[in-house]
Design a protein around this motif. Sequence first.
Motif, mmCIF file in Angstrom:
data_model
loop_
_atom_site.group_PDB
_atom_site.id
_atom_site.type_symbol
_atom_site.label_atom_id
_atom_site.label_comp_id
_atom_site.label_asym_id
_atom_site.label_seq_id
_atom_site.Cartn_x
_atom_site.Cartn_y
_atom_site.Cartn_z
ATOM 1 N N TYR A 65 0.803 -1.223 0.000
ATOM 2 C CA TYR A 65 0.000 0.000 0.000
ATOM 3 C C TYR A 65 0.840 1.279 0.000
ATOM 4 O O TYR A 65 0.383 2.316 -0.464
ATOM 5 C CB TYR A 65 -0.966 0.026 1.184
ATOM 6 N N GLU A 66 2.045 1.221 0.499
ATOM 7 C CA GLU A 66 2.882 2.420 0.589
ATOM 8 C C GLU A 66 3.945 2.501 -0.506
ATOM 9 O O GLU A 66 4.757 3.424 -0.513
ATOM 10 C CB GLU A 66 3.524 2.489 1.969
ATOM 11 N N ALA A 67 3.925 1.541 -1.425
ATOM 12 C CA ALA A 67 4.908 1.549 -2.510
ATOM 13 C C ALA A 67 4.705 2.780 -3.375
ATOM 14 O O ALA A 67 3.579 3.157 -3.691
ATOM 15 C CB ALA A 67 4.766 0.282 -3.351
ATOM 16 N N THR A 68 5.805 3.399 -3.707
ATOM 17 C CA THR A 68 5.751 4.575 -4.577
ATOM 18 C C THR A 68 6.627 4.331 -5.794
ATOM 19 O O THR A 68 7.579 3.543 -5.745
ATOM 20 C CB THR A 68 6.233 5.847 -3.846
ATOM 21 N N ARG A 69 6.297 5.025 -6.841
ATOM 22 C CA ARG A 69 7.069 4.898 -8.075
ATOM 23 C C ARG A 69 8.264 5.828 -8.011
ATOM 24 O O ARG A 69 8.116 7.037 -7.796
ATOM 25 C CB ARG A 69 6.187 5.230 -9.268
ATOM 26 N N ASN A 70 9.449 5.273 -8.163
ATOM 27 C CA ASN A 70 10.674 6.070 -8.167
ATOM 28 C C ASN A 70 10.771 6.856 -9.478
ATOM 29 O O ASN A 70 10.228 6.448 -10.508
ATOM 30 C CB ASN A 70 11.901 5.172 -8.007
ATOM 31 N N VAL A 71 11.471 7.954 -9.432
ATOM 32 C CA VAL A 71 11.611 8.825 -10.602
ATOM 33 C C VAL A 71 12.208 8.069 -11.788
ATOM 34 O O VAL A 71 11.768 8.231 -12.926
ATOM 35 C CB VAL A 71 12.484 10.061 -10.249
ATOM 36 N N ASP A 72 13.199 7.224 -11.532
ATOM 37 C CA ASP A 72 13.881 6.518 -12.611
ATOM 38 C C ASP A 72 13.250 5.163 -12.935
ATOM 39 O O ASP A 72 13.810 4.369 -13.677
ATOM 40 C CB ASP A 72 15.357 6.332 -12.255
ATOM 41 N N GLU A 73 12.062 4.924 -12.428
ATOM 42 C CA GLU A 73 11.401 3.629 -12.576
ATOM 43 C C GLU A 73 10.319 3.714 -13.654
ATOM 44 O O GLU A 73 9.494 4.630 -13.644
ATOM 45 C CB GLU A 73 10.775 3.271 -11.221
ATOM 46 N N SER A 74 10.320 2.758 -14.551
ATOM 47 C CA SER A 74 9.278 2.724 -15.573
ATOM 48 C C SER A 74 7.977 2.206 -14.958
ATOM 49 O O SER A 74 7.974 1.631 -13.864
ATOM 50 C CB SER A 74 9.693 1.809 -16.732
ATOM 51 N N CYS A 75 6.880 2.429 -15.661
ATOM 52 C CA CYS A 75 5.586 1.907 -15.190
ATOM 53 C C CYS A 75 5.641 0.383 -15.072
ATOM 54 O O CYS A 75 5.086 -0.192 -14.134
ATOM 55 C CB CYS A 75 4.470 2.311 -16.149
ATOM 56 N N THR A 76 6.305 -0.251 -16.008
ATOM 57 C CA THR A 76 6.427 -1.712 -15.989
ATOM 58 C C THR A 76 7.160 -2.172 -14.734
ATOM 59 O O THR A 76 6.738 -3.128 -14.070
ATOM 60 C CB THR A 76 7.183 -2.201 -17.247
ATOM 61 N N GLN A 77 8.241 -1.486 -14.388
ATOM 62 C CA GLN A 77 8.989 -1.843 -13.182
ATOM 63 C C GLN A 77 8.154 -1.612 -11.930
ATOM 64 O O GLN A 77 8.161 -2.418 -11.009
ATOM 65 C CB GLN A 77 10.280 -1.029 -13.103
ATOM 66 N N TYR A 78 7.427 -0.502 -11.907
ATOM 67 C CA TYR A 78 6.590 -0.182 -10.753
ATOM 68 C C TYR A 78 5.476 -1.226 -10.572
ATOM 69 O O TYR A 78 5.239 -1.712 -9.470
ATOM 70 C CB TYR A 78 6.015 1.224 -10.914
ATOM 71 N N VAL A 79 4.819 -1.576 -11.655
ATOM 72 C CA VAL A 79 3.758 -2.589 -11.579
ATOM 73 C C VAL A 79 4.342 -3.932 -11.144
ATOM 74 O O VAL A 79 3.736 -4.657 -10.349
ATOM 75 C CB VAL A 79 3.004 -2.701 -12.928
ATOM 76 N N SER A 80 5.515 -4.242 -11.617
ATOM 77 C CA SER A 80 6.179 -5.478 -11.212
ATOM 78 C C SER A 80 6.463 -5.471 -9.712
ATOM 79 O O SER A 80 6.263 -6.475 -9.017
ATOM 80 C CB SER A 80 7.479 -5.635 -12.002
#
Length: 180
Positions: A65-80
Motif C-alpha cells: 500500500y505504501e509503494a511509490t514509483r521512483n523517478v527513474d522507474e518505468s511503469c512496468t517496473q513499478y507494476v512489477s
Amino acid sequence: VDSLFDKNKTDDDLKITILMPKLTNEARSKIQSLSPEQIDTYDKFKKALLSEYRYTRKQMRDNFYEATRNVDESCTQYVSKLRAALRHYLESCQVTNFEQLQELMIADRLRDSLTNAAKQYLADRDRDIYSKPNRLVEIIDIYEDSRQTSSALQQKTKVTCKFCSRSGHNETQCFKKKGA
C-alpha cells in the motif's frame, strides 16, 4: 525479484547463484550457516532468507500500500514491484482464492478501524485469525464488552452513598437505609 525471474523464465538452479552476490554480508552469512539441504531449492533459500528478516504480515501489507514509483522507474517496473509486494502479502496470509481475498480485505479494513489498544489486544491473540473477519469480530466484541464492563465498574466505584458514605452505590440502593 520473483517477478523478474518469472518474466525472464530464469531456471530455479540459477536463481540462488544470481542472488548470492547481491545479498548483504549479514544475509550471506546467515545463508552460509545453513546446511545444503536447508537451501537446496530456490523456495527453501527464499524461505530461509525471509525468515531472517521476519517481515510481519502488516509490514508486507504496508509494502504494497505504501509503494511509490521512483523517478527513474518505468511503469512496468513499478507494476512489477506492486505485483511482487501483493503476492508476498497474499502468500503470507495463505490466500489462494477470491473468497479468501475478500475475507482478508474485510479483516484488514476492520483492523484499520480499531483503536491502538484494541489492535494490541488482537496482536496478543491467535495468529490464525488474521484474515478471518468473523473471528476477529468475536474477539473484538469480547474485548470491547470487557472494556465497557470495566468502565461501568469504575464508574460504580466512584459513586458514594449519601446515607452510609460507602462507595459503589447511591442512597436509593443502600441496604443500610432499606434496613433502617
